[in-house]
Motif scaffolding. Structure first.
Motif, PDB file in Angstrom:
ATOM      1  N   TYR A 138       0.888  -1.153   0.000  1.00  0.00           N
ATOM      2  CA  TYR A 138       0.000   0.000   0.000  1.00  0.00           C
ATOM      3  C   TYR A 138       0.928   1.205   0.000  1.00  0.00           C
ATOM      4  N   GLU A 156      -2.749   0.639  -4.267  1.00  0.00           N
ATOM      5  CA  GLU A 156      -2.437  -0.769  -4.006  1.00  0.00           C
ATOM      6  C   GLU A 156      -1.562  -1.266  -5.145  1.00  0.00           C
ATOM      7  N   VAL A 176      -9.200  -1.915   4.365  1.00  0.00           N
ATOM      8  CA  VAL A 176      -8.645  -2.821   3.359  1.00  0.00           C
ATOM      9  C   VAL A 176      -9.739  -3.581   2.625  1.00  0.00           C
TER      10      VAL A 176
END
Length: 180
Positions: A138, A156, A176
């Protein structure tokens, strides 16, 4: 008589310029694949808007497959594809981008290398391990401007290239698993 003609000409030019400006502003408010992602929105759609405000700003109906009262996604009914808006507290809280044509204001997009993202935002990227892809990361853009301290852009990656990204407010932008 000449002065009347000059006044008329000036009025016509002024009117024509006003019409052109209005047309340009209207064209830029419709959400498209060319709309730019910012730390707190995309195009005219901003974090904090209600769904009806966001739909009006986007120039398209926003639809949902499974709304619930806590957290769900809406997306443009037609175009652009692969853009979704997370809704929490009945307001837009984040924008998820899977459309490779959509870029940030600085030009970051799906397919960019990790090095390019870091070069576009020098000194502002925090790198953390991806929760599900052991090679991935990330890359979180942390804004310098104090007024934006509650917002982020999260890229991402698969360890090399951006596979998707999202922008929005804390804490939702860091979820997430989205609304799961």
């Amino acid at each position: 008589m000449n002065s009347k003609i000059k006044i008329f000409t000036i009025a016509t030019i002024s009117f024509a310029a006003s019409v052109f400006t209005i047309g340009t502003v209207t064209a830029q408010t419709k959400l498209t694949s060319q709309s730019k992602v910012t730390i707190n929105g995309i195009g005219a759609v901003k974090v904090g808007m209600t769904i009806s405000q966001a739909a009006k700003a986007a120039g398209t109906k926003l639809v949902s497959d499974a709304p619930n009262q806590y957290c769900y996604y809406v997306k443009p009914q037609q175009e652009p594809k692969n853009i979704a808006f997370m809704v929490t507290g009945n307001r837009i809280s984040r924008i998820d981008v899977k459309n490779p044509q959509v870029t940030t204001l600085k030009g970051a997009k799906i397919g960019d290398t990790e090095a390019r993202i870091k070069s576009l935002y020098p000194g502002q990227i925090k790198v953390t391990s991806h929760k599900y892809d052991f090679k991935g990361h990330y890359l979180t853009l942390i804004p310098k401007d104090r007024a934006d301290r509650n917002y982020r852009v999260v890229f991402e990656t698969d360890g090399k290239r951006v596979t998707r990204f999202r922008s929005g407010k804390l804490p939702e932008v860091e979820f997430v698993e989205g609304c799961s």
